[in-house]
Design an enzyme around this catalytic site. Structure first.
Site, PDB file in Angstrom:
ATOM      1  N   LYS A  12       0.858  -1.204   0.000  1.00 57.56           N
ATOM      2  CA  LYS A  12       0.000   0.000   0.000  1.00 57.56           C
ATOM      3  C   LYS A  12       0.885   1.242   0.000  1.00 57.56           C
ATOM      4  O   LYS A  12       2.066   1.190   0.356  1.00 57.56           O
ATOM      5  CB  LYS A  12      -0.926   0.031   1.214  1.00 57.56           C
ATOM      6  CG  LYS A  12      -0.228   0.087   2.591  1.00 57.56           C
ATOM      7  CD  LYS A  12       0.246   1.476   3.008  1.00 57.56           C
ATOM      8  CE  LYS A  12       1.013   1.485   4.325  1.00 57.56           C
ATOM      9  NZ  LYS A  12       1.763   2.721   4.567  1.00 57.56           N
ATOM     10  N   GLY A 109       3.578  -1.304   4.056  1.00 60.36           N
ATOM     11  CA  GLY A 109       2.606  -2.147   4.769  1.00 60.36           C
ATOM     12  C   GLY A 109       2.801  -3.635   4.590  1.00 60.36           C
ATOM     13  O   GLY A 109       1.872  -4.417   4.840  1.00 60.36           O
ATOM     14  N   GLY A 110       3.990  -4.061   4.177  1.00 65.26           N
ATOM     15  CA  GLY A 110       4.216  -5.473   3.846  1.00 65.26           C
ATOM     16  C   GLY A 110       3.898  -6.430   4.978  1.00 65.26           C
ATOM     17  O   GLY A 110       3.214  -7.437   4.767  1.00 65.26           O
ATOM     18  N   ASP A 145      -2.115  -1.150   9.934  1.00 65.65           N
ATOM     19  CA  ASP A 145      -2.591  -1.189   8.547  1.00 65.65           C
ATOM     20  C   ASP A 145      -3.432  -2.429   8.248  1.00 65.65           C
ATOM     21  O   ASP A 145      -4.036  -2.524   7.177  1.00 65.65           O
ATOM     22  CB  ASP A 145      -1.404  -1.156   7.574  1.00 65.65           C
ATOM     23  CG  ASP A 145      -0.691   0.190   7.589  1.00 65.65           C
ATOM     24  OD1 ASP A 145      -1.373   1.217   7.786  1.00 65.65           O
ATOM     25  OD2 ASP A 145       0.540   0.210   7.402  1.00 65.65           O
TER      26      ASP A 145
HETATM   27  O1  C5P Z   1       0.672  -0.640  14.510  1.00 69.90           O
HETATM   28  P1  C5P Z   1       2.041  -0.676  13.927  1.00 69.90           P
HETATM   29  O2  C5P Z   1       2.845  -1.848  14.384  1.00 69.90           O
HETATM   30  O3  C5P Z   1       2.053  -0.489  12.445  1.00 69.90           O
HETATM   31  O4  C5P Z   1       2.786   0.617  14.496  1.00 69.90           O
HETATM   32  C1  C5P Z   1       4.162   0.693  14.712  1.00 69.90           C
HETATM   33  C2  C5P Z   1       4.432   1.858  15.660  1.00 69.90           C
HETATM   34  O5  C5P Z   1       4.051   3.088  15.015  1.00 69.90           O
HETATM   35  C3  C5P Z   1       3.609   1.813  16.920  1.00 69.90           C
HETATM   36  O6  C5P Z   1       4.272   1.094  17.926  1.00 69.90           O
HETATM   37  C4  C5P Z   1       3.471   3.272  17.284  1.00 69.90           C
HETATM   38  O7  C5P Z   1       4.653   3.704  17.947  1.00 69.90           O
HETATM   39  C5  C5P Z   1       3.445   3.972  15.951  1.00 69.90           C
HETATM   40  N1  C5P Z   1       2.079   4.322  15.493  1.00 69.90           N
HETATM   41  C6  C5P Z   1       1.450   5.415  16.058  1.00 69.90           C
HETATM   42  N2  C5P Z   1       0.171   5.755  15.620  1.00 69.90           N
HETATM   43  C7  C5P Z   1      -0.440   5.043  14.658  1.00 69.90           C
HETATM   44  C8  C5P Z   1       0.206   3.932  14.067  1.00 69.90           C
HETATM   45  C9  C5P Z   1       1.478   3.594  14.510  1.00 69.90           C
HETATM   46  O8  C5P Z   1       1.991   6.087  16.940  1.00 69.90           O
HETATM   47  N3  C5P Z   1      -1.674   5.406  14.253  1.00 69.90           N
END
Ligand code: C5P
Length: 312
Positions: A12, A109-110, A145
């Site tokens: 994405k 987003g892989g 994602d």
């Molecule tokens: O959810 P994901 O693993 O993709 O997110 C990685 C890091 O990015 C989270 O630990 C967080 O620190 C940050 N993040 C955030 N707000 C979001 C998505 C991600 O602060 N909406």
């Protein structure tokens, strides 16, 4: 059960990513428009011989991808298996062959897409409805994602809000442009990018509208937005030099994909995209940092095919 299921896991990018504020749980409140691309990993799932799930990784972006419990795809299988078993469904250990084309730590987003595809494949094999709210809740816990890849799989484009879990799917999007996408040799760690973010006390509201997209290339380029760019450059200094080169090659054209390190630009046609990517490949920055990949893609959303089953 003796079936084999093939699922595509698309990459994405964010056509627009507005950060609206920081939440009490540490995550950030987003308003983002996500587009699934016709660049994808592929997962083949089938019942395995042993008691534990097995993940085998191959493909041009496969080097260094973990095959243990730190891989989100295996965690998604655990979650779906638990949901299947409480419903009395047989849910044996699986063997998953993951062919990786989408680079990691690239803002594409892989990892979330692989996890979602693994969950969809497992649902097919176990006979579990993938649209159960519990499946969505488990995937949302795994990656911000994932809800997009799950809920917008019919059209491949959606506006997502909250942490990313509120998904408003849009009808498929077909723009008359071509996307030049490039991933440098270094990656960006999403957590580090968000930690470097200085959230303004009054953020600019997101205003990315679907209406009018596709009629004027200059206007569409100007509508692309990514509030993570400055923070990604601060936390990953090579990105600043890499993006500066792209800006010199094609002013106002390239944006960061998600939290990086990939960058993408809307081009008038494939020859403009190829020419830009060739000039980038010849640059000092490409030599210094290397390129993990560059792609010329139609600017349209990629709907996911439903998992393809083959009974053996
Ligand atoms: O959810 P994901 O693993 O993709 O997110 C990685 C890091 O990015 C989270 O630990 C967080 O620190 C940050 N993040 C955030 N707000 C979001 C998505 C991600 O602060 N909406």
């Amino acid at each position: 059960m003796s079936a084999r299921v093939t699922v595509r896991a698309p990459a994405k990018l964010n056509l627009s990513l507005a950060v609206l504020g920081k939440r009490a749980d540490g995550y950030h409140e987003l308003d983002t428009v996500l587009l699934a691309l016709p660049l994808a990993d592929e997962l083949v799932l089938e019942p395995g011989a042993g008691a534990a799930d097995i993940l085998e990784v191959s493909g041009p972006a496969g080097a260094g991808v973990p095959v243990d419990g730190s891989n989100l795809a295996l965690r998604a299988l655990d979650a779906v298996r638990a949901l299947a078993r409480v419903r009395g469904l047989a849910a044996p250990a699986l063997r998953v062959a993951l062919r990786k084309r989408v680079p990691a730590q690239a803002g594409l987003g892989g990892g979330s897409s692989d996890a979602t595809a693994a969950a969809l494949g497992a649902c097919t094999l176990f006979g579990l409805d993938p649209d159960l709210p519990e499946v969505a809740a488990e995937l949302a816990r795994l990656g911000s994602d994932c809800p997009f890849f799950l809920r917008a799989r019919a059209s491949g484009v959606a506006r997502c809000t909250g942490r990313g879990e509120r998904v408003e799917p849009w009808p498929a999007l077909v723009l008359p442009w071509t996307i030049a996408l490039v991933t440098p040799g270094f990656g960006c760690a999403t957590g580090d990018v968000y930690r470097a973010l200085q959230v303004p006390s009054k953020s600019t509201p997101a205003s990315f509208e679907r209406a009018g997209l596709g009629s004027d290339l200059t206007r569409d380029r100007a509508r692309l937005r990514n509030d993570l760019e400055a923070a990604a450059e601060r936390s990953h200094p090579p990105l600043a030099a890499f993006r500066a080169r792209l800006e010199a090659l094609a002013p106002g054209t390239f944006r960061l994909a998600g939290s990086g390190s990939s960058c993408f630009g809307l081009c008038a046609d494939a020859s403009e995209a190829e020419d830009l990517l060739a000039r980038l490949a010849a640059s000092e920055e490409a030599r210094r940092y290397g390129l993990r990949g560059s792609w010329v893609l139609p600017a349209r959303s990629a709907p996911a095919d439903p998992p393809r089953s083959k009974v053996q």
